[in-house]
Every structure is written in C-alpha cells, then in structure tokens.
Design a protein around this motif. Sequence first.
Motif, PDB file in Angstrom:
ATOM      1  N   PRO A 170      -8.966  -8.375   9.497  1.00 41.55           N
ATOM      2  CA  PRO A 170     -10.201  -7.761   9.997  1.00 41.55           C
ATOM      3  C   PRO A 170      -9.999  -6.572  10.935  1.00 41.55           C
ATOM      4  CG  PRO A 170     -10.271 -10.146  10.241  1.00 41.55           C
ATOM      5  CD  PRO A 170      -8.877  -9.793   9.839  1.00 41.55           C
ATOM      6  N   LYS A 171      -8.825  -6.418  11.488  1.00 38.47           N
ATOM      7  CA  LYS A 171      -8.554  -5.317  12.430  1.00 38.47           C
ATOM      8  C   LYS A 171      -7.302  -4.549  12.000  1.00 38.47           C
ATOM      9  CE  LYS A 171     -11.925  -6.377  15.249  1.00 38.47           C
ATOM     10  NZ  LYS A 171     -13.111  -5.576  15.270  1.00 38.47           N
ATOM     11  N   PRO A 172      -7.350  -3.882  10.845  1.00 35.09           N
ATOM     12  CA  PRO A 172      -6.150  -3.192  10.364  1.00 35.09           C
ATOM     13  C   PRO A 172      -5.849  -1.929  11.178  1.00 35.09           C
ATOM     14  CG  PRO A 172      -8.008  -2.637   8.974  1.00 35.09           C
ATOM     15  CD  PRO A 172      -8.488  -3.692   9.952  1.00 35.09           C
ATOM     16  N   SER A 173      -4.564  -1.648  11.312  1.00 33.98           N
ATOM     17  CA  SER A 173      -4.137  -0.392  11.933  1.00 33.98           C
ATOM     18  C   SER A 173      -4.227   0.711  10.870  1.00 33.98           C
ATOM     19  CB  SER A 173      -2.693  -0.515  12.409  1.00 33.98           C
ATOM     20  OG  SER A 173      -1.825  -0.671  11.292  1.00 33.98           O
ATOM     21  N   GLU A 174      -4.030   1.945  11.292  1.00 33.78           N
ATOM     22  CA  GLU A 174      -3.995   3.047  10.320  1.00 33.78           C
ATOM     23  C   GLU A 174      -2.885   2.822   9.306  1.00 33.78           C
ATOM     24  OE1 GLU A 174      -4.392   7.183  11.254  1.00 33.78           O
ATOM     25  OE2 GLU A 174      -5.509   6.727  13.085  1.00 33.78           O
ATOM     26  N   ALA A 175      -1.748   2.316   9.778  1.00 29.78           N
ATOM     27  CA  ALA A 175      -0.628   2.037   8.873  1.00 29.78           C
ATOM     28  C   ALA A 175      -0.991   0.933   7.879  1.00 29.78           C
ATOM     29  CB  ALA A 175       0.616   1.651   9.667  1.00 29.78           C
ATOM     30  N   ASP A 176      -1.719  -0.088   8.331  1.00 34.14           N
ATOM     31  CA  ASP A 176      -2.161  -1.164   7.431  1.00 34.14           C
ATOM     32  C   ASP A 176      -3.071  -0.603   6.345  1.00 34.14           C
ATOM     33  OD1 ASP A 176      -0.842  -3.102   8.996  1.00 34.14           O
ATOM     34  OD2 ASP A 176      -2.663  -3.525  10.176  1.00 34.14           O
ATOM     35  N   ILE A 177      -4.011   0.239   6.757  1.00 28.26           N
ATOM     36  CA  ILE A 177      -4.946   0.833   5.793  1.00 28.26           C
ATOM     37  C   ILE A 177      -4.177   1.675   4.780  1.00 28.26           C
ATOM     38  CG2 ILE A 177      -6.871   2.456   5.503  1.00 28.26           C
ATOM     39  CD1 ILE A 177      -7.862   1.464   8.301  1.00 28.26           C
ATOM     40  N   ALA A 178      -3.259   2.505   5.256  1.00 25.45           N
ATOM     41  CA  ALA A 178      -2.474   3.353   4.357  1.00 25.45           C
ATOM     42  C   ALA A 178      -1.648   2.517   3.377  1.00 25.45           C
ATOM     43  CB  ALA A 178      -1.563   4.274   5.158  1.00 25.45           C
ATOM     44  N   ALA A 188     -14.423   5.093   7.109  1.00 24.10           N
ATOM     45  CA  ALA A 188     -15.403   4.047   6.794  1.00 24.10           C
ATOM     46  C   ALA A 188     -14.817   2.658   7.053  1.00 24.10           C
ATOM     47  CB  ALA A 188     -15.860   4.175   5.339  1.00 24.10           C
ATOM     48  N   ILE A 189     -13.573   2.457   6.657  1.00 23.50           N
ATOM     49  CA  ILE A 189     -12.918   1.165   6.889  1.00 23.50           C
ATOM     50  C   ILE A 189     -12.769   0.918   8.383  1.00 23.50           C
ATOM     51  CG2 ILE A 189     -10.744  -0.107   6.639  1.00 23.50           C
ATOM     52  CD1 ILE A 189     -10.456   1.337   3.876  1.00 23.50           C
ATOM     53  N   GLN A 190     -12.357   1.930   9.120  1.00 23.05           N
ATOM     54  CA  GLN A 190     -12.193   1.777  10.570  1.00 23.05           C
ATOM     55  C   GLN A 190     -13.522   1.471  11.246  1.00 23.05           C
ATOM     56  OE1 GLN A 190     -10.144   5.555  11.174  1.00 23.05           O
ATOM     57  NE2 GLN A 190      -8.263   4.463  11.694  1.00 23.05           N
ATOM     58  N   GLN A 191     -14.607   2.068  10.765  1.00 23.10           N
ATOM     59  CA  GLN A 191     -15.927   1.783  11.342  1.00 23.10           C
ATOM     60  C   GLN A 191     -16.301   0.317  11.138  1.00 23.10           C
ATOM     61  OE1 GLN A 191     -19.245   4.391  10.340  1.00 23.10           O
ATOM     62  NE2 GLN A 191     -20.579   2.606  10.235  1.00 23.10           N
ATOM     63  N   VAL A 192     -16.091  -0.177   9.945  1.00 24.22           N
ATOM     64  CA  VAL A 192     -16.422  -1.574   9.651  1.00 24.22           C
ATOM     65  C   VAL A 192     -15.522  -2.496  10.470  1.00 24.22           C
ATOM     66  CG1 VAL A 192     -16.498  -3.370   7.874  1.00 24.22           C
ATOM     67  CG2 VAL A 192     -17.386  -1.082   7.382  1.00 24.22           C
TER      68      VAL A 192
END
Length: 155
Positions: free
Chosen positions: A116-124, A142-146
């Motif tokens: 539920p709280k991914p870092s930028e590296a997790d998202i990438a 959008a993912i970071q906002q959610v």
Amino acid sequence: MAKLNINGKTIDVEVDGDTPLLWVIREQIGLTGTKYGCGVAQCGACTVHVDGVATRSCSMPVSAVTAEQKIVTIEGLSPDGSHPLQKAWIEHDVPQCGFCQSGMIMAAAAMLQANPKPSEADIAAEMTNICRCGTYNRVKAAIQQVAAGGELGRG
C-alpha cells in the motif's frame, strides 16, 4: 468445458484448454476492457487479477486456471469507475489513446494491494506495462496519490 470465476460470477465456457484466458474473457464472455497488445505477455494490456495477483492473460491457457481461482477484470475492479486508481488516472490525465490503461490500472491495483505504500523504486520495478503514449510520469503520480490517501477499493 472450463468453469471460471470471473468478477464474482461462475461461468462455464466451451473452449480448448490451450485457449488463452484473454480470448475467453473477450470473445466467450464479452468483457472487452482487457486488451490484446502483444500476445507474448510483454506489454501488459491484457493484465487481469488471478487471486489478487496481476496476471498477463494473453499467455495463460484457460486450463491453467481452476474454478476456485478468482479472476477480476477491469470491469470487475469497479463497475462504476469509482476505484481510487480510476479517479486518480482521470485527475492526472493519464489516458492518452487509452489502449493500455485497463492493464496499467489492474497492475497498479495489484501492486497497491500487496504494497500500500510503494516507494518510487517499487513503482518502477512493478509497473512493467508498456504505454506507447509515454504517460509513465502521470501513472507514477496517480499511484503515489492513491498510496498517499490509503484508498484501495476492491479487486
């Protein structure tokens, strides 16, 4: 004959076991939100959830899915478009042509369900779907906002 649980409904379909799940979803069941992109599980346009895991349905034979497994398509994620990711996608003007967007949203939803709280590296690392329009920065925003709001909806 295959018995599938798609978007909470048990459905019987008459197909060969090696038929890709994508074609069963689109052609047999008529849910066309899941898209065909590459056919080799690289682009992610065909992403659905199988028991909550983002799965590329173009390369998964229907025989690999059991009747007990829960398949969720973009139509089942939020039938009225109220999932937090769908709202964030609109707010951040993510869709350009829109073709890859259902797969992107499904991949993002599975990622946020697991983390539920991914870092930028997790998202990438997790968002490997291909967008020919290049909206990756908007997808990340959008993912970071959610993730910041903590809303995940269902899926």
